[in-house]
Design a protein around this motif. Structure first.
Motif, PDB file in Angstrom:
ATOM      1  N   ASP A 257      55.292  10.391   3.017  1.00 53.06           N
ATOM      2  CA  ASP A 257      54.961  10.391   4.449  1.00 53.06           C
ATOM      3  C   ASP A 257      56.268  10.635   5.196  1.00 53.06           C
ATOM      4  O   ASP A 257      57.041   9.709   5.423  1.00 53.06           O
ATOM      5  CB  ASP A 257      54.353   9.052   4.868  1.00 53.06           C
ATOM      6  CG  ASP A 257      52.982   8.810   4.254  1.00 53.06           C
ATOM      7  OD1 ASP A 257      52.283   9.792   3.986  1.00 53.06           O
ATOM      8  OD2 ASP A 257      52.619   7.637   4.046  1.00 53.06           O
ATOM      9  N   ASP A 258      56.522  11.876   5.582  1.00 59.82           N
ATOM     10  CA  ASP A 258      57.870  12.224   6.014  1.00 59.82           C
ATOM     11  C   ASP A 258      58.090  12.166   7.517  1.00 59.82           C
ATOM     12  O   ASP A 258      59.154  12.554   7.993  1.00 59.82           O
ATOM     13  CB  ASP A 258      58.279  13.593   5.468  1.00 59.82           C
ATOM     14  CG  ASP A 258      57.397  14.741   5.955  1.00 59.82           C
ATOM     15  OD1 ASP A 258      56.287  14.494   6.438  1.00 59.82           O
ATOM     16  OD2 ASP A 258      57.831  15.898   5.826  1.00 59.82           O
ATOM     17  N   GLY A 259      57.123  11.658   8.296  1.00 64.04           N
ATOM     18  CA  GLY A 259      57.349  11.540   9.728  1.00 64.04           C
ATOM     19  C   GLY A 259      58.460  10.568  10.078  1.00 64.04           C
ATOM     20  O   GLY A 259      59.201  10.778  11.042  1.00 64.04           O
ATOM     21  N   GLY A 260      58.603   9.488   9.315  1.00 62.01           N
ATOM     22  CA  GLY A 260      59.678   8.539   9.570  1.00 62.01           C
ATOM     23  C   GLY A 260      61.042   9.163   9.375  1.00 62.01           C
ATOM     24  O   GLY A 260      61.973   8.936  10.167  1.00 62.01           O
ATOM     25  N   LEU A 261      61.185   9.959   8.333  1.00 62.08           N
ATOM     26  CA  LEU A 261      62.446  10.654   8.091  1.00 62.08           C
ATOM     27  C   LEU A 261      62.719  11.664   9.197  1.00 62.08           C
ATOM     28  O   LEU A 261      63.860  11.812   9.656  1.00 62.08           O
ATOM     29  CB  LEU A 261      62.405  11.341   6.728  1.00 62.08           C
ATOM     30  CG  LEU A 261      63.666  12.063   6.252  1.00 62.08           C
ATOM     31  CD1 LEU A 261      64.881  11.151   6.319  1.00 62.08           C
ATOM     32  CD2 LEU A 261      63.471  12.598   4.843  1.00 62.08           C
ATOM     33  N   GLN A 262      61.676  12.355   9.653  1.00 58.85           N
ATOM     34  CA  GLN A 262      61.860  13.288  10.764  1.00 58.85           C
ATOM     35  C   GLN A 262      62.383  12.567  12.007  1.00 58.85           C
ATOM     36  O   GLN A 262      63.254  13.079  12.712  1.00 58.85           O
ATOM     37  CB  GLN A 262      60.539  13.985  11.085  1.00 58.85           C
ATOM     38  CG  GLN A 262      60.092  14.990  10.037  1.00 58.85           C
ATOM     39  CD  GLN A 262      58.775  15.649  10.401  1.00 58.85           C
ATOM     40  OE1 GLN A 262      58.462  15.811  11.572  1.00 58.85           O
ATOM     41  NE2 GLN A 262      57.989  16.015   9.395  1.00 58.85           N
ATOM     42  N   LEU A 263      61.861  11.378  12.286  1.00 55.32           N
ATOM     43  CA  LEU A 263      62.322  10.621  13.455  1.00 55.32           C
ATOM     44  C   LEU A 263      63.796  10.246  13.321  1.00 55.32           C
ATOM     45  O   LEU A 263      64.577  10.402  14.268  1.00 55.32           O
ATOM     46  CB  LEU A 263      61.479   9.362  13.638  1.00 55.32           C
ATOM     47  CG  LEU A 263      60.090   9.536  14.236  1.00 55.32           C
ATOM     48  CD1 LEU A 263      59.353   8.205  14.243  1.00 55.32           C
ATOM     49  CD2 LEU A 263      60.166  10.109  15.654  1.00 55.32           C
ATOM     50  N   VAL A 264      64.186   9.722  12.156  1.00 57.17           N
ATOM     51  CA  VAL A 264      65.579   9.329  11.975  1.00 57.17           C
ATOM     52  C   VAL A 264      66.488  10.551  12.092  1.00 57.17           C
ATOM     53  O   VAL A 264      67.539  10.499  12.748  1.00 57.17           O
ATOM     54  CB  VAL A 264      65.763   8.623  10.621  1.00 57.17           C
ATOM     55  CG1 VAL A 264      67.253   8.379  10.347  1.00 57.17           C
ATOM     56  CG2 VAL A 264      65.013   7.292  10.601  1.00 57.17           C
ATOM     57  N   GLU A 265      66.102  11.667  11.489  1.00 57.21           N
ATOM     58  CA  GLU A 265      66.894  12.891  11.611  1.00 57.21           C
ATOM     59  C   GLU A 265      67.001  13.324  13.070  1.00 57.21           C
ATOM     60  O   GLU A 265      68.072  13.731  13.540  1.00 57.21           O
ATOM     61  CB  GLU A 265      66.259  14.001  10.794  1.00 57.21           C
ATOM     62  CG  GLU A 265      66.313  13.810   9.294  1.00 57.21           C
ATOM     63  CD  GLU A 265      65.628  14.953   8.571  1.00 57.21           C
ATOM     64  OE1 GLU A 265      66.249  16.026   8.450  1.00 57.21           O
ATOM     65  OE2 GLU A 265      64.468  14.789   8.153  1.00 57.21           O
TER      66      GLU A 265
END
Length: 533
Positions: A257-265
């Motif tokens: 679930d890569d939305g969290g990583l997108q937010l941090v980036e």
């Protein structure tokens, strides 16, 4: 139909809710009240979140299903530890050669579900109430019925051909040969029986009679899922993704679930710009352009698959401030998005904070257009979440990569924001609202009402395409400058009117670290509410 189930929510501005004993916010009032009742009865944030999600299986069948998936980030106040649960869908164990768009409306586009295994895993690890108590509101509403809202009716009407194909859906959604209308009671007796069997028989029923009914429905339409897929599925616990932004700590879902990583980036990139001096996006073309560019740089990048989570070197690079600075310097060249995944209209988010400041932020979904294939088993539609197999094709039996972003924000080690959103534009929605809250100190009721940009405009000739949507409400001078910038960077934009549900639905809660006051407000783009305990 009970009276408390006969007053549906409404679009438009909502009342702000404040309190210190707990808060629940999501997109449907009956389900939100079910979660609030759990908190009043002494349950914790996880208990309440599961009660809300289960009730939404009944009250928002156009957005979620037992055959879909769950993504959860939970922070336990007593230990200060946060955990991420991947309960999303798997690819079948059998291969799907030549999988493509034509499969999305057939059983080949049906994934292996993870909703119920994730529900059980979360309840066993963090829950304090029985599964029976958590399912009770959903069973009650399914059997008693609830008033169909104009929104739900619109979704039913659009999908009436698929709803009319199957005897199970006809029994629920049609009366005397006609589609149930707004204000009439939607009774789902078979759904109630299925939930009761889950309550009483648990995984034995789920991997037995339910799995066999699911596979029979899939087989009849050319699907490949077997009971062995249900036996092989396992929810996965992992550490969430973490990052920092101007003294705040961001915690979110980890790949796949890569939305969290997108937010941090995105926040790492944005930290290179003095946003506070420019003003909020609703008044500053510079801020709005920057947020669009940052969003596009992470959202339209190659998907962050599960292998990213398992490769610490890659994760260290993606999360580093040095890498973010390089991406910031290249923003203009990254503004034009490339082709990517289709949208996911059918999704729900909910956030809960209890009196002890346990925080649950949960996104669940059937991950496709409502009733996309017309297939049903045990009262539930078969989810069309194989749409995400086009984003990145999982290996047989592997978890799909989905850009869900349940998330939270801490300051000085204490939670100050619970956040998340559904829709194709969920990452853009969370990014914009967190900037409003963290950089500009907006009260949450103002933030959810601000105009937004979103992802993936709809072109009548090409369908959903990469680009940026712009809601009405931005000052004309702001829009003029942003359109000029977008044109110079080959970015296609499309105006979509005010408060469009495809720009997300921010289901957030703020917590004052000094007073403990919680504050929330339903987003005007859907019919949800916030309820304080």
């Amino acid at each position: 139909m009970r009276s408390e189930y006969s007053t549906p929510g409404r679009y438009g501005p909502k009342e702000v809710a404040t309190g210190a004993r707990g808060m629940v916010v999501s997109s449907e009032p009956i389900a939100v009240e079910a979660g609030a009742a759990v908190l009043r009865d002494g349950g914790n944030a996880l208990d309440a979140a599961l009660a809300v999600a289960a009730t939404q299986l009944v009250t928002e069948p156009h957005m979620t299903s037992l055959t879909g998936g769950i993504s959860l980030v939970y922070r336990e106040a007593s230990t200060g530890r946060a955990a991420y649960l991947s309960g999303n869908v798997n690819a079948p164990l059998a291969e799907l050669p030549d999988f493509g768009g034509a499969d999305l409306t057939r059983a080949r586009g049906v994934p292996v579900p993870g909703w119920w295994p994730a529900f059980v895993a979360a309840q066993e690890r963090f829950g304090t109430m029985s599964v029976g108590r958590l399912l009770a509101p959903a069973i009650d509403v399914a059997r008693e019925g609830f008033a169909v809202s104009p929104y739900l009716f619109g979704e039913m009407y659009n999908a009436r051909q698929n709803l009319g194909r199957h005897p199970q859906s006809r029994a629920m959604y049609f009366r005397d040969g006609s589609l149930i209308g707004p204000g009439q009671a939607l009774v789902q007796e078979q759904v109630a029986r299925t939930l009761e069997r889950l309550r009483d028989e648990g995984m034995h029923y789920y991997r037995g009679d339910f799995a066999r009914a699911f596979c029979a429905a899939s087989d009849a339409d050319g699907g490949v899922i077997t009971p062995e897929d249900f036996d092989a599925y396992a929810p996965e616990w992992a550490d969430p993704v973490r990052g920092t932004y101007r003294g705040f700590e961001i915690i979110g879902s980890a790949p796949p679930d890569d939305g969290g990583l997108q937010l941090v980036e995105a926040f790492n990139i944005l930290e290179n710009l003095d946003i506070a001096s420019l003003g909020p996006a609703s008044a500053s073309p510079e801020t709005l352009s920057a947020l669009i560019a940052v969003h596009n740089a992470v959202y339209y990048a190659p998907p962050r698959e599960r292998r990213f989570r398992e490769n610490h070197r890659v994760m260290d690079v993606l999360l580093s401030k040095d890498y973010a600075k390089q991406r910031f310097e290249l923003l203009d060249t990254l503004a034009a998005p490339s082709a990517g995944a289709p949208p996911t209209p059918g999704t729900i988010h909910l956030s809960v904070v209890d009196a002890d400041h346990n925080v649950a932020t949960l996104t669940h979904s059937h991950m496709a257009s409502p009733w996309v294939n017309g297939l049903f088993a045990e009262g539930f539609q078969l989810a069309g979440g194989g749409s995400f197999f086009q984003r990145v094709m999982p290996q047989p039996g592997e978890r799909a990569t989905i850009y869900l972003a349940p998330s939270m924000v801490l300051r000085d080690g204490a939670p100050v924001i619970a956040s998340g959103s559904p829709s194709v534009s969920l990452v853009a929605c969370v990014l914009q609202n967190l900037v409003n809250l963290m950089d500009f100190g907006m009260p949450i009721e103002q933030s959810v009402a601000e105009p937004r940009f979103g992802a993936r405009p709809h072109d009548p000739a090409r369908g959903w395409v990469p680009g940026t949507t712009l809601e009405s409400g931005f000052p004309e001078a702001v829009l003029r400058d942003v359109r000029r910038w977008a044109g110079a960077n080959r970015l296609w934009t499309r105006d979509i009117g005010p408060w469009n549900s495809m720009t997300g639905n921010f289901d957030g809660i703020t917590i004052d670290p000094t007073t403990g006051e919680m504050r929330s407000c339903g987003d005007p783009r859907r019919m949800g509410v916030a309820v304080a305990v």
